[in-house]
Scaffold this motif. Structure first.
Motif, PDB file in Angstrom:
ATOM      1  N   ARG A   1      44.623  41.432  53.225  1.00 33.36           N
ATOM      2  CA  ARG A   1      43.609  42.142  52.442  1.00 33.36           C
ATOM      3  C   ARG A   1      43.855  42.025  50.927  1.00 33.36           C
ATOM      4  O   ARG A   1      43.153  42.639  50.142  1.00 33.36           O
ATOM      5  N   ILE A   2      44.869  41.227  50.549  1.00 34.52           N
ATOM      6  CA  ILE A   2      45.139  40.996  49.129  1.00 34.52           C
ATOM      7  C   ILE A   2      44.291  39.813  48.674  1.00 34.52           C
ATOM      8  O   ILE A   2      44.416  38.709  49.215  1.00 34.52           O
TER       9      ILE A   2
ATOM     10  N   TYR B   1      51.606  39.446  43.221  1.00 33.10           N
ATOM     11  CA  TYR B   1      50.382  40.043  43.755  1.00 33.10           C
ATOM     12  C   TYR B   1      50.300  41.478  43.250  1.00 33.10           C
ATOM     13  O   TYR B   1      51.308  42.097  42.885  1.00 33.10           O
TER      14      TYR B   1
ATOM     15  N   CYS C   1      48.951  43.221  55.698  1.00 31.85           N
ATOM     16  CA  CYS C   1      48.772  43.668  54.315  1.00 31.85           C
ATOM     17  C   CYS C   1      48.350  42.510  53.412  1.00 31.85           C
ATOM     18  O   CYS C   1      47.444  42.661  52.580  1.00 31.85           O
TER      19      CYS C   1
ATOM     20  N   SER D   1      50.154  45.387  43.298  1.00 33.19           N
ATOM     21  CA  SER D   1      50.891  46.327  44.141  1.00 33.19           C
ATOM     22  C   SER D   1      50.022  46.877  45.264  1.00 33.19           C
ATOM     23  O   SER D   1      48.869  47.257  45.059  1.00 33.19           O
ATOM     24  N   ASP D   2      50.593  46.933  46.472  1.00 36.52           N
ATOM     25  CA  ASP D   2      49.912  47.451  47.651  1.00 36.52           C
ATOM     26  C   ASP D   2      50.798  48.544  48.253  1.00 36.52           C
ATOM     27  O   ASP D   2      51.940  48.262  48.671  1.00 36.52           O
TER      28      ASP D   2
END
Length: 218
Positions: free
Chosen positions: A201-202, A151, A198, A153-154
């Protein structure tokens, strides 16, 4: 958006984790898998490739092979080789090789996300390989092969992983191939909720490895 959840894990006891740890089931041919299990009967490959418990004349897809996998999974739980979590957790898993580390979150992704395209694929799959894993999951009642998802990066998620990795790890060993494995169990309710939030919202997850396991789950 991605739907990721904690889960009740079946995992090895600390004292045998380094013996149970195994490479993915599909990197071996039949003879290679059998050699690994003969050398180390506690290798998880014994369950993931249960034909290793039979002679070479046994059909790889015989119902007895999948029944043997279920039998061994239950036996290893009964004797304490495996433990089952009493609550739903995430895990953080770190691999280190040649001074470089890769860290990821272990959790349950959604089959619906795979069907809808939130989990994105880039390979075609073979029906025979799908059917093998379908039978293995159906009979054992367990997903024994993790899927490697990526995914974008967050920052907040990276911060949560950093918090977890600052704590004492659950497993820490170096395998024969010189790769160090460290695992942290995420039990703190705020951290668990934060990780789920988190991921919520990806927009997309990408299959890095495990297309057949994803298709079989679906």
């Amino acid at each position: 958006m991605a739907n990721m959840k904690p889960f009740r894990c079946i995992r090895p006891g600390k004292e045998v984790a380094s013996q149970v740890a195994a490479l993915p089931y599909d990197v071996y041919n039949r003879q290679e898998a059998k050699a690994v299990v003969e050398k180390n009967p506690l290798s998880f490959l014994a369950i993931d490739r249960a034909e290793t418990q039979f002679g070479d004349d046994m059909d790889l897809h015989d119902p007895a092979v999948y029944a043997k996998a279920k039998e061994m999974l239950e036996q290893w739980l009964e004797r304490g080789t495996f433990l089952e979590d009493s609550r739903e957790c995430y895990y953080v898993y770190e691999l280190t090789m040649d001074g470089r580390s890769q860290t990821g979150i272990v959790g349950c992704a959604s089959v619906d996300d795979y069907v809808s395209g939130v989990i994105r694929k880039h390979e075609n799959t073979r029906e025979d390989k799908e059917q093998d894993r379908i039978c293995h999951v159906d009979v054992t009642g367990a997903h024994t092969g993790p899927i490697f998802l990526a995914y974008r990066s967050d920052p907040e998620l990276n911060g949560l992983v950093g918090q977890v990795c600052s704590q004492e790890c659950l497993y820490d060993f170096t395998a024969e191939d010189k790769v160090r494995h460290r695992v942290w169990q995420v039990t703190d309710k705020d951290l668990v909720a934060g990780i789920s939030r988190c991921f919520g919202r990806i927009p997309s997850l990408y299959i890095a490895d495990g297309h057949h396991r994803c298709a079989s789950a679906a």
